[in-house]
Scaffold this active site. Structure first.
Site, PDB file in Angstrom:
ATOM      1  N   CYS A 185      18.850  21.445   1.688  1.00  0.00           N
ATOM      2  CA  CYS A 185      17.990  22.216   2.650  1.00  0.00           C
ATOM      3  C   CYS A 185      18.995  22.867   3.409  1.00  0.00           C
ATOM      4  CB  CYS A 185      17.248  21.208   3.748  1.00  0.00           C
ATOM      5  SG  CYS A 185      18.392  20.068   4.682  1.00  0.00           S
ATOM      6  N   ALA A 186      19.073  23.205   4.733  1.00  0.00           N
ATOM      7  CA  ALA A 186      19.931  24.123   5.461  1.00  0.00           C
ATOM      8  C   ALA A 186      21.242  23.269   5.861  1.00  0.00           C
ATOM      9  CB  ALA A 186      19.130  24.537   6.755  1.00  0.00           C
TER      10      ALA A 186
END
EC number: 2.8.1.1
Length: 149
Positions: free
Chosen positions: A106-107
């Site tokens: 993800c981030a």
């Protein structure tokens, strides 16, 4: 119910007195991937492993990591539980088969862990997490990494 590190600790109340029951279970821990391992997967795609970006589509528009598929965990947490035809209708690509290793990113790694846990709840037993995710990927020059032919 109370979550416990070795299982689920549940409380049963009877007319006599409360009873605590410890239920244990074992599952294979997800494999933790490093930047170098993920770079190798991007450069040399493997048909037994699949990189799954769980950020929202608007985040992916800013930067899409090569060879990843996008299954957003926040807006579609039950996606991997959908029937194959419905999954394809929603995402416009085939639902990942259970025999592939799904490697979540993800981030910053938080949603990747959530997505990995959800995948396990839908029967995906071979899972991994890239905790450095897009933040580390870009910081270490991943934007320049491309699949090699």
């Amino acid at each position: 119910m109370f979550k416990h590190s070795t299982g689920i600790l549940s409380r049963t109340v009877s007319a006599r007195s409360p009873t605590l029951v410890l239920r244990t279970f074992t599952t294979k821990a997800p494999k933790i991937y490093t930047f170098d391992q993920v770079r190798n997967l991007v450069e040399h795609p493997n048909d037994k492993k699949l990189l799954v970006d769980v950020r929202e589509p608007k985040e992916v528009k800013d930067y899409k990591m090569p060879t990843t598929i996008n299954i957003p965990v926040n807006s579609a947490p039950g996606a991997l539980g959908l029937p194959e035809k419905e999954f394809h209708k929603v995402f416009q690509f085939a639902k990942p088969p259970h025999d592939k290793e799904l490697i979540f990113l993800c981030a910053k790694g938080v949603r990747a862990k959530t997505a990995e846990e959800l995948a396990r709840s839908y029967g995906y037993e071979n899972t991994g997490i890239y905790p450095g995710s897009i933040t580390e990927w870009l910081a270490k020059g991943g934007a320049d990494v491309k699949p090699k032919k």
